[in-house]
Scaffold this motif. Sequence first.
Motif, short mmCIF file in Angstrom:
data_model
loop_
_atom_site.label_atom_id
_atom_site.label_comp_id
_atom_site.label_asym_id
_atom_site.label_seq_id
_atom_site.Cartn_x
_atom_site.Cartn_y
_atom_site.Cartn_z
N GLY A 147 0.80 -1.23 0.00
CA GLY A 147 0.00 0.00 0.00
C GLY A 147 0.82 1.27 0.00
O GLY A 147 0.26 2.36 0.07
N ALA A 148 2.14 1.14 -0.08
CA ALA A 148 3.00 2.31 0.00
C ALA A 148 3.74 2.53 -1.31
O ALA A 148 4.05 1.58 -2.04
CB ALA A 148 4.01 2.16 1.14
N SER A 149 4.03 3.78 -1.60
CA SER A 149 4.81 4.14 -2.78
C SER A 149 5.58 5.42 -2.48
O SER A 149 5.36 6.07 -1.45
CB SER A 149 3.90 4.33 -4.00
N ALA A 150 6.48 5.77 -3.38
CA ALA A 150 7.28 6.97 -3.22
C ALA A 150 7.12 7.85 -4.46
O ALA A 150 6.84 7.36 -5.56
CB ALA A 150 8.75 6.62 -3.02
N GLY A 151 7.30 9.15 -4.26
CA GLY A 151 7.21 10.07 -5.37
C GLY A 151 7.78 11.42 -4.99
O GLY A 151 8.30 11.61 -3.89
#
Length: 215
Positions: free
Chosen positions: A46-50
């Motif tokens: 459920g996690a991401s980076a940007g």
Amino acid sequence: MKIGIIGAGMIGSTVAKLWADAGHEVRLASRHPEELQPLVAKLGAGASAGTPSEAADFGEVVMLTTPLVAFPELARDLAPLLAGKIVLDTGNAYEKRDGATGVAAVRHPQGSSGWAAALFPGARWVKAFSSVYFKTLETEAHREGDRVGIPLASDDRAAIEVAAQLVRDAGFDPVPVEPLARGKEFEPGTTPYNTGMGGAELREILGQAGGAGPV
């Protein structure tokens, strides 16, 4: 919910884990998002980076958790993206750290969050997760009995209700007050700041009648 978190330091990464564990989607932001991949991997699917702009665009709710000295530059880049969105402001002003910015924020008649909110016109501003040490957030989430109280302040009642539910999802007891200027009552140097006190005691100090306990 989809939550953008701009600032992946102690508060941001700690609360991101609690929200991811509760089933929310979180996007952590940095100017160098590739450096966040080890953290994202720990948080799960459920996690991401940007980038900050990507997190601001992604989130239905956006948490700003950077030093206040960074806010003017962030506002130049992100204010249009955050207009109409609920923004959770974890910031506090420290004159030694933040220099002239900190002085301006401390002296603002609505406190540091009033100063910050003015940089982001149209954002639905809530002062949140600003008064509890990150280690307390890390170790005391979902504790039995009187949960750690998280004070919230806003001029927007609907926004503060959303923030309160996110506080519950993270494992704490929300203590909302209105208006946003009351955020000064839990800034550095006040009785509630950095104590980790329970919601019941915090309600008594902030004069909030009743209030819902943990769910």
